[in-house]
Design a protein around this motif. Sequence first.
Motif, PDB file in Angstrom:
ATOM      1  N   MET A   1      16.094  27.050  -7.983  1.00  0.00           N
ATOM      2  CA  MET A   1      17.246  27.697  -8.567  1.00  0.00           C
ATOM      3  C   MET A   1      17.093  27.701  -9.938  1.00  0.00           C
ATOM      4  O   MET A   1      16.822  26.783 -10.655  1.00  0.00           O
ATOM      5  N   SER A   2      17.345  28.672 -10.611  1.00  0.00           N
ATOM      6  CA  SER A   2      17.351  28.790 -12.009  1.00  0.00           C
ATOM      7  C   SER A   2      18.443  28.202 -12.864  1.00  0.00           C
ATOM      8  O   SER A   2      19.690  28.378 -12.297  1.00  0.00           O
ATOM      9  N   PRO A   3      18.177  27.429 -13.900  1.00  0.00           N
ATOM     10  CA  PRO A   3      19.513  26.858 -14.602  1.00  0.00           C
ATOM     11  C   PRO A   3      20.369  27.939 -15.289  1.00  0.00           C
ATOM     12  O   PRO A   3      19.592  28.798 -16.042  1.00  0.00           O
ATOM     13  N   LEU A   4      21.473  27.855 -15.147  1.00  0.00           N
ATOM     14  CA  LEU A   4      22.505  29.061 -15.775  1.00  0.00           C
ATOM     15  C   LEU A   4      23.252  28.035 -16.840  1.00  0.00           C
ATOM     16  O   LEU A   4      23.895  26.787 -16.641  1.00  0.00           O
ATOM     17  N   PHE A   5      23.447  28.541 -17.918  1.00  0.00           N
ATOM     18  CA  PHE A   5      24.293  27.816 -19.050  1.00  0.00           C
ATOM     19  C   PHE A   5      25.286  29.113 -19.515  1.00  0.00           C
ATOM     20  O   PHE A   5      25.218  29.948 -20.077  1.00  0.00           O
ATOM     21  N   LYS A   6      26.467  28.682 -19.315  1.00  0.00           N
ATOM     22  CA  LYS A   6      27.835  29.373 -19.546  1.00  0.00           C
ATOM     23  C   LYS A   6      28.534  29.125 -20.737  1.00  0.00           C
ATOM     24  O   LYS A   6      28.550  28.029 -20.737  1.00  0.00           O
ATOM     25  N   ALA A   7      28.634  29.911 -21.807  1.00  0.00           N
ATOM     26  CA  ALA A   7      29.423  29.612 -22.944  1.00  0.00           C
ATOM     27  C   ALA A   7      30.855  29.095 -22.340  1.00  0.00           C
ATOM     28  O   ALA A   7      31.344  29.697 -21.580  1.00  0.00           O
ATOM     29  N   SER A   8      31.517  28.357 -23.469  1.00  0.00           N
ATOM     30  CA  SER A   8      32.837  28.013 -23.152  1.00  0.00           C
ATOM     31  C   SER A   8      33.836  29.054 -23.221  1.00  0.00           C
ATOM     32  O   SER A   8      33.725  29.613 -24.315  1.00  0.00           O
TER      33      SER A   8
END
Length: 98
Positions: A1-8
């Motif tokens: 699974m690819s890491p996801l980084f969501k903005a606040s």
Amino acid sequence: MSPLFKASRWTSGNHLFPTVIEITGEAVVLRKRSWVSTSEKTIHLARVASVGIEAGLLFADVRIESSGGGEDIVSHGHWKGDARRIREIIQEWQTRNL
């Protein structure tokens, strides 16, 4: 699974549709939604020239510069720890594969 980084969602421009950075096995993908469309930018990991972080008290802006002459990926409002992790993942990939 690819890491996801969501903005606040607490940051400007991310209240309803936060920007997402995904790091797949081969590329960095930035996705930004709006009410009627989705914008996507992709840079292959081999084409990443540098990753810059401009950090504030809680949040950071991430700039991923392309060596291929394409558009850079710029994303605002990520947690500082996420911004550092984005840079670490890209640097680890480059160390293994270049």
